[in-house]
Design a protein around this motif. Structure first.
Motif, mmCIF file in Angstrom:
data_model
loop_
_atom_site.group_PDB
_atom_site.id
_atom_site.type_symbol
_atom_site.label_atom_id
_atom_site.label_comp_id
_atom_site.label_asym_id
_atom_site.label_seq_id
_atom_site.Cartn_x
_atom_site.Cartn_y
_atom_site.Cartn_z
ATOM 1 N N VAL A 157 -16.963 8.473 -29.358
ATOM 2 C CA VAL A 157 -15.516 8.288 -29.242
ATOM 3 C C VAL A 157 -15.240 6.914 -28.635
ATOM 4 O O VAL A 157 -15.713 6.605 -27.540
ATOM 5 N N ILE A 158 -14.487 6.100 -29.356
ATOM 6 C CA ILE A 158 -14.081 4.776 -28.874
ATOM 7 C C ILE A 158 -12.564 4.742 -28.800
ATOM 8 O O ILE A 158 -11.884 4.995 -29.786
ATOM 9 N N VAL A 159 -12.052 4.460 -27.627
ATOM 10 C CA VAL A 159 -10.607 4.329 -27.427
ATOM 11 C C VAL A 159 -10.305 2.869 -27.114
ATOM 12 O O VAL A 159 -10.893 2.298 -26.187
ATOM 13 N N THR A 160 -9.420 2.252 -27.893
ATOM 14 C CA THR A 160 -9.012 0.885 -27.594
ATOM 15 C C THR A 160 -7.577 0.886 -27.098
ATOM 16 O O THR A 160 -6.738 1.656 -27.570
ATOM 17 N N SER A 161 -7.319 0.039 -26.119
ATOM 18 C CA SER A 161 -6.003 -0.026 -25.505
ATOM 19 C C SER A 161 -5.653 -1.483 -25.233
ATOM 20 O O SER A 161 -6.529 -2.342 -25.183
ATOM 21 N N ALA A 162 -4.360 -1.759 -25.071
ATOM 22 C CA ALA A 162 -3.894 -3.106 -24.762
ATOM 23 C C ALA A 162 -3.087 -3.060 -23.479
ATOM 24 O O ALA A 162 -2.258 -2.171 -23.289
ATOM 25 N N GLU A 163 -3.337 -4.007 -22.600
ATOM 26 C CA GLU A 163 -2.696 -3.968 -21.293
ATOM 27 C C GLU A 163 -1.184 -4.136 -21.388
ATOM 28 O O GLU A 163 -0.453 -3.715 -20.499
ATOM 29 N N HIS A 164 -0.706 -4.745 -22.455
ATOM 30 C CA HIS A 164 0.726 -4.923 -22.633
ATOM 31 C C HIS A 164 1.243 -4.017 -23.750
ATOM 32 O O HIS A 164 1.987 -4.455 -24.621
ATOM 33 N N GLY A 202 -19.286 8.993 -21.201
ATOM 34 C CA GLY A 202 -19.796 8.621 -22.508
ATOM 35 C C GLY A 202 -18.789 7.887 -23.374
ATOM 36 O O GLY A 202 -19.141 6.991 -24.133
ATOM 37 N N VAL A 203 -17.507 8.279 -23.278
ATOM 38 C CA VAL A 203 -16.481 7.668 -24.115
ATOM 39 C C VAL A 203 -16.433 6.164 -23.873
ATOM 40 O O VAL A 203 -16.430 5.702 -22.726
ATOM 41 N N GLN A 204 -16.406 5.396 -24.948
ATOM 42 C CA GLN A 204 -16.305 3.950 -24.832
ATOM 43 C C GLN A 204 -14.828 3.550 -24.806
ATOM 44 O O GLN A 204 -14.075 3.894 -25.708
ATOM 45 N N TYR A 205 -14.458 2.811 -23.775
ATOM 46 C CA TYR A 205 -13.067 2.416 -23.586
ATOM 47 C C TYR A 205 -12.970 0.897 -23.575
ATOM 48 O O TYR A 205 -13.622 0.230 -22.757
ATOM 49 N N LEU A 206 -12.157 0.356 -24.469
ATOM 50 C CA LEU A 206 -11.997 -1.091 -24.579
ATOM 51 C C LEU A 206 -10.545 -1.452 -24.288
ATOM 52 O O LEU A 206 -9.635 -1.039 -25.015
ATOM 53 N N SER A 207 -10.332 -2.212 -23.228
ATOM 54 C CA SER A 207 -8.994 -2.658 -22.861
ATOM 55 C C SER A 207 -8.854 -4.134 -23.208
ATOM 56 O O SER A 207 -9.739 -4.942 -22.906
ATOM 57 N N PHE A 208 -7.743 -4.481 -23.858
ATOM 58 C CA PHE A 208 -7.521 -5.849 -24.315
ATOM 59 C C PHE A 208 -6.349 -6.470 -23.548
ATOM 60 O O PHE A 208 -5.208 -6.048 -23.710
ATOM 61 N N PRO A 209 -6.625 -7.484 -22.711
ATOM 62 C CA PRO A 209 -5.589 -8.029 -21.823
ATOM 63 C C PRO A 209 -4.474 -8.797 -22.526
ATOM 64 O O PRO A 209 -3.388 -8.944 -21.969
ATOM 65 N N ASN A 210 -4.715 -9.290 -23.730
ATOM 66 C CA ASN A 210 -3.713 -10.121 -24.407
ATOM 67 C C ASN A 210 -3.128 -9.454 -25.645
ATOM 68 O O ASN A 210 -2.703 -10.128 -26.580
ATOM 69 N N ARG A 211 -3.105 -8.136 -25.639
ATOM 70 C CA ARG A 211 -2.623 -7.416 -26.812
ATOM 71 C C ARG A 211 -1.476 -6.484 -26.442
ATOM 72 O O ARG A 211 -1.366 -6.021 -25.307
ATOM 73 N N THR A 212 -0.651 -6.203 -27.423
ATOM 74 C CA THR A 212 0.366 -5.180 -27.281
ATOM 75 C C THR A 212 0.055 -4.053 -28.263
ATOM 76 O O THR A 212 -0.979 -4.092 -28.947
#
Length: 249
Positions: A175-182, A206-216
């Protein structure tokens, strides 16, 4: 949440090219699924639509589930994640056909139903964006209503799933969850990961979490990174690094 199967077909085709290039695949089959939407129907019905198409391709088209990927963004991100939880809830029916990978971009709504959810105004994300908080989803009247149009069965079902620590403990790096800080759902995403940390009692989640600082919202999804210039290429590489953690197993 918005759009339809035809609306997203072009971006889906473009994203498929990325999968082929990054993973050196000779071919890929894409299935763009329409499902009934809230509030005209329930989350349970929407998941039923999604999984009906999936099982159809397994039984009729002999699709190899060990190479299957669920990918979605926003409402679609919630759909792929919650459909996977439904499958884990029914091992007799689905254990032989679990997909290899769940890629959930900006999933929302739904994760605000995790136990002990911290109110938006009390989060560090809110404080970080205090100067323009009126533009953020959970700080205005529209945001406060988000998800409330769900029927009671959907809310009760989802709350039950997210509160089931045994079930949540089954979620691994597939499971990969991607998120954007904005973005509108960054706070629920972080609350979800914080909750998973308590489920695993200090062990590595286990879940891979990717946060993107310059994304909405949604702009870190593969079908949209192509529109965001050189930074989008870096986003693609980062996501596919996490994908390879699962794909090459």
């Amino acid at each position: 949440v918005t759009g339809c199967r035809l609306t997203y077909q072009y971006t889906l085709d473009s994203a498929a090219e990325l999968w082929m290039d990054y993973l050196s695949l000779k071919s890929i089959r894409t299935v763009n699924i329409e499902f009934r939407n809230l509030p005209q129907t329930t989350m349970v019905d929407s998941i039923s639509d999604f999984l009906s198409v999936y099982t159809h391709y397994i039984s009729v088209h002999q699709m190899d589930s060990s190479k299957a990927i669920f990918e979605g963004c926003s409402g679609g991100g919630s759909m792929v994640l919650f459909s996977y939880l439904q499958m884990l809830q029914k091992p007799i029916e689905y254990s032989a056909h679990l997909p290899k990978l769940i890629l959930s971009h900006s999933p929302g709504p739904g994760l605000e139903n995790v136990p002990s959810f911290t109110p938006w105004e009390g989060s560090h994300v809110y404080q970080m964006n205090i100067d323009h908080s009126s533009t953020f989803f959970f700080s205005n009247d529209v945001g406060q209503q988000w998800g409330k149009e769900w029927d009671e069965e959907s809310r009760t079902t989802l709350t039950s799933w997210l509160s089931d620590r045994h079930l949540m403990g089954k979620l691994g790096k597939e499971v990969i969850v991607t998120s954007a800080e904005h973005e509108v759902f960054h706070h629920p995403h972080e609350e979800f990961m914080k909750y998973l940390n308590t489920v695993h009692s200090g062990e590595q989640v286990g879940v891979q979490y990717l946060s993107f600082p310059n994304r909405t919202h949604c702009l870190q999804a593969l079908e949209f990174t192509m529109f965001t210039g050189p930074e989008g290429i870096n986003d693609q590489k980062r996501i596919f690094k996490s994908i390879r953690n699962v794909w090459e197993m």
